[in-house]
Design an enzyme around this catalytic site. Structure first.
Site, PDB file in Angstrom:
ATOM      1  N   TRP A 147       1.029  -1.537   0.128  1.00 23.15           N
ATOM      2  CA  TRP A 147      -0.096  -0.009  -0.122  1.00 23.15           C
ATOM      3  C   TRP A 147       0.797   1.161   0.445  1.00 23.15           C
ATOM      4  O   TRP A 147       2.113   1.011   1.035  1.00 23.15           O
ATOM      5  CB  TRP A 147      -0.816   0.164   1.486  1.00 23.15           C
ATOM      6  CG  TRP A 147      -0.233  -0.156   2.451  1.00 23.15           C
ATOM      7  CD1 TRP A 147       0.109  -1.090   3.101  1.00 23.15           C
ATOM      8  CD2 TRP A 147       0.195   0.586   3.088  1.00 23.15           C
ATOM      9  NE1 TRP A 147       0.268  -1.031   4.627  1.00 23.15           N
ATOM     10  CE2 TRP A 147       0.405   0.329   4.299  1.00 23.15           C
ATOM     11  CE3 TRP A 147      -0.120   2.613   3.078  1.00 23.15           C
ATOM     12  CZ2 TRP A 147       1.154   0.975   5.555  1.00 23.15           C
ATOM     13  CZ3 TRP A 147       0.253   2.788   4.174  1.00 23.15           C
ATOM     14  CH2 TRP A 147       0.632   2.488   5.874  1.00 23.15           C
ATOM     15  N   ASP A 169       3.761  -1.843   3.576  1.00 22.16           N
ATOM     16  CA  ASP A 169       4.235  -1.291   3.385  1.00 22.16           C
ATOM     17  C   ASP A 169       4.918  -0.953   1.834  1.00 22.16           C
ATOM     18  O   ASP A 169       6.031  -1.107   1.702  1.00 22.16           O
ATOM     19  CB  ASP A 169       4.549   0.176   4.636  1.00 22.16           C
ATOM     20  CG  ASP A 169       4.191   1.448   3.685  1.00 22.16           C
ATOM     21  OD1 ASP A 169       4.718   1.937   2.745  1.00 22.16           O
ATOM     22  OD2 ASP A 169       4.762   1.967   4.783  1.00 22.16           O
ATOM     23  N   CYS A 170       5.069  -0.257   0.825  1.00 23.55           N
ATOM     24  CA  CYS A 170       5.228   0.039  -0.170  1.00 23.55           C
ATOM     25  C   CYS A 170       7.053   0.998  -0.305  1.00 23.55           C
ATOM     26  O   CYS A 170       7.856   0.546  -0.594  1.00 23.55           O
ATOM     27  CB  CYS A 170       4.839   1.062  -1.217  1.00 23.55           C
ATOM     28  SG  CYS A 170       4.523  -0.331  -3.129  1.00 23.55           S
ATOM     29  N   LEU A 171       6.813   1.545   0.980  1.00 19.42           N
ATOM     30  CA  LEU A 171       7.798   2.716   1.268  1.00 19.42           C
ATOM     31  C   LEU A 171       8.983   2.224   1.856  1.00 19.42           C
ATOM     32  O   LEU A 171       9.760   2.572   2.578  1.00 19.42           O
ATOM     33  CB  LEU A 171       7.083   4.019   1.815  1.00 19.42           C
ATOM     34  CG  LEU A 171       6.392   4.793   1.038  1.00 19.42           C
ATOM     35  CD1 LEU A 171       5.673   5.955   1.426  1.00 19.42           C
ATOM     36  CD2 LEU A 171       7.209   5.145  -0.154  1.00 19.42           C
ATOM     37  N   LYS A 201      12.754   5.214  -0.383  1.00 24.40           N
ATOM     38  CA  LYS A 201      12.438   5.206  -2.086  1.00 24.40           C
ATOM     39  C   LYS A 201      12.588   7.155  -2.324  1.00 24.40           C
ATOM     40  O   LYS A 201      11.201   7.311  -2.133  1.00 24.40           O
ATOM     41  CB  LYS A 201      11.817   4.523  -2.541  1.00 24.40           C
ATOM     42  CG  LYS A 201      11.253   3.195  -2.067  1.00 24.40           C
ATOM     43  CD  LYS A 201      10.593   2.012  -2.198  1.00 24.40           C
ATOM     44  CE  LYS A 201      11.040   0.833  -1.814  1.00 24.40           C
ATOM     45  NZ  LYS A 201       9.454  -0.184  -2.366  1.00 24.40           N
TER      46      LYS A 201
END
Lengths: 124, 261
Positions: free
Chosen positions: B77, B136-138, B152
Site C-alpha cells: 500500500w 507498505d510500499c515505502l 525510496k
C-alpha cells in the site's frame, strides 16, 4: 542449467511448463525467478474451459500481478488448492508442490518448446 | 494516428476510484503504446490487488483518514500525497511487450535516474519475506526501486496479461503535501534535489525521454477521452473503491463481470 528444466516437460515462451504425461501445468524456474516472491494466487475452477490466451491463473508477486495464459485451449481438471494458502510453493518447488492445475488440452497443435529450445529462448 | 506515435493522456485531477478505473480501461482497451499522467483530487491510499483480501493492520488505522483504492497492479500500500503519478501501457505487438518483468522495472529506473541526474542506491534483493500481502510500499525494498538515504523516491507496480502490460509509477515531488500525523514512512522527495527539471518541466521531459528511449516512437499524439469513453470508465469506478473493509471481494479481473468494459 538443464537440471533446472526437466527433460520430459514442454515449455512456453511465457514461462509455463506442461507435462504431456499427466497434463499438469506450472511455472518454470526461470518464470518464478522473474516474478519474485509470489504472495497471492487466484485459481480457476475444475471444469472451466480456458481458451488460448485467456487467463488461467492470476498470480501476484511482490511487484507484479500477472494473468497467466496457456498457449492452447483446454479444460481445467484438478487444481492445486494448496497454493491458495501457500503461494510461495511456486517459488520453492515450481515443478512439484508448486504446480498449478491439470489442463486437458483440447487444441491439436501444441506449439510448445522442448527443454533445449526453452533454454535457448531464455538465454537470448 | 500512426503506429509510430506515442499516445499521451493528461486530464484534471480525479478521485482515487476514477484514477484506477481509467488505468483499467486503458489496460483493457488501448491498442497503442500510451503514457498517462494523472493527479489525485485529495490524498489517498492505494493498495496492491491482493491486499483487498488481507487488509494490513496499519491500513485499518488509516481508513478513516484517507480514501482507499484498489490498484489493479500488485505490491504494497502507498499514500499518494505530493507525488507525480503516471502509467505506461504497452499492448501486445509492441516490442516493449516482450520485455521481462524485471527488465521493465530496470528500464524505467535507469531512464529516470539519468533524466533526474540521480545517483541512487540500488536495492539489495531480499530473500523471501512473506510480507507481501501486508507490506507498505515505502517500507519494503523492491527490485529496481532505488532509494536515497534509505528512502525510496520511485515506486512502481505492474500488471500484465497476454494482451497488455501496465506499469503504474509514483515519483515524490512535493514534500509539503505529505501529511504530518500519519506515521507512514516518508519517501525521499525530489524537491530536496536542486533539479532544473522538477515540477513544470518534469512531465514534458519524461514524455520526451520515454518516447525516444523506452517506447522508441517517433512522435507523440495527445489523446482525449470521448464522452462515451468516460461513461465506460465510470461504470467500473466503484469496483476500485475500498469503502468497507468487510465487504469482500471487491475486484477481480478474472471473475468480475462489472469490469467487462
Amino acid at each position: 542449467m538443464t537440471k533446472d528444466y526437466p527433460q520430459e516437460l514442454l515449455y512456453t515462451k511465457k514461462h509455463l511448463w506442461y507435462d504431456p504425461e499427466n497434463c499438469w501445468v506450472g511455472i518454470t524456474k526461470n518464470g518464478q525467478e522473474e516474478l519474485g516472491e509470489v504472495v497471492y494466487i487466484e485459481l480457476p475452477e475444475p471444469g472451466e474451459q480456458i481458451a488460448a490466451g485467456d487467463t488461467l491463473v492470476l498470480i501476484e508477486s511482490l511487484k507484479a500481478t500477472y494473468e497467466m495464459a496457456p498457449p492452447v485451449a483446454g479444460v481445467v481438471g484438478e487444481v492445486n488448492r494448496q497454493l491458495s494458502s501457500r503461494p510461495e510453493l511456486i517459488n520453492s518447488d515450481p515443478y512439484g508442490a508448486g504446480r498449478l492445475v491439470r489442463l486437458e488440452i483440447t487444441d491439436v497443435d501444441l506449439q510448445m518448446l522442448t527443454v533445449q529450445e526453452y533454454i535457448e529462448f531464455c538465454c537470448e | 494516428m500512426s503506429s509510430l506515435e506515442l499516445q499521451v493522456i493528461f486530464h484534471p485531477d480525479l478521485s482515487p476510484g476514477y484514477n484506477m478505473a481509467v488505468d483499467w480501461w486503458l489496460f483493457n482497451r488501448v491498442s497503442r503504446p500510451t503514457i498517462r499522467f494523472y493527479g489525485w483530487s485529495r490524498p489517498a491510499l492505494s493498495i496492491g490487488y491482493s491486499q483487498q483480501y488481507r487488509v494490513p493492520d496499519k491500513l485499518n488505522q488509516l481508513i478513516d483518514k484517507f480514501p482507499v483504492v484498489i490498484r489493479p497492479t500488485g505490491g504494497g500500500w502507498l499514500l499518494h500525497a505530493g507525488d507525480l503519478t503516471f502509467s505506461l501501457i504497452v499492448p501486445v505487438g509492441h516490442r516493449l511487450f516482450d520485455q521481462t518483468i524485471r527488465g521493465f522495472y530496470r528500464l524505467i529506473r535507469e531512464r529516470l535516474e539519468k533524466l533526474l541526474g540521480i545517483d541512487s542506491q540500488q536495492p539489495v534483493e531480499q530473500d523471501f519475506t512473506g510480507a507481501g500481502l501486508v507490506s507498505d510500499c515505502l517500507g519494503t525494498c523492491g527490485v529496481h526501486e532505488p532509494s536515497i538515504n534509505g528512502k525510496k523516491w520511485l515506486v512502481s507496480a505492474q500488471l500484465r496479461n497476454s494482451r497488455a502490460v501496465i506499469q503504474q509509477i509514483s515519483l515524490f515531488l512535493d514534500s509539503r503535501a505529505w501529511p504530518q500525523t500519519t506515521g507512514i514512512s516518508k519517501p525521499f522527495f525530489l524537491d530536496q534535489l536542486d533539479s532544473r527539471l522538477l515540477k513544470a518541466n518534469l512531465r514534458a521531459a519524461i514524455i520526451r525521454d520515454f518516447q525516444n528511449n523506452i517506447f522508441g516512437q517517433t512522435s507523440t499524439h495527445i489523446r482525449q477521452f470521448t464522452a462515451v469513453e468516460w461513461k465506460q470508465i465510470a461504470r467500473s469506478v466503484s469496483c476500485f473503491r475500498l469503502d468497507c473493509l468487510q465487504d469482500l471481494p471487491k475486484f477481480s479481473p478474472r471473475s468480475d463481470g462489472r469490469l467487462e468494459i
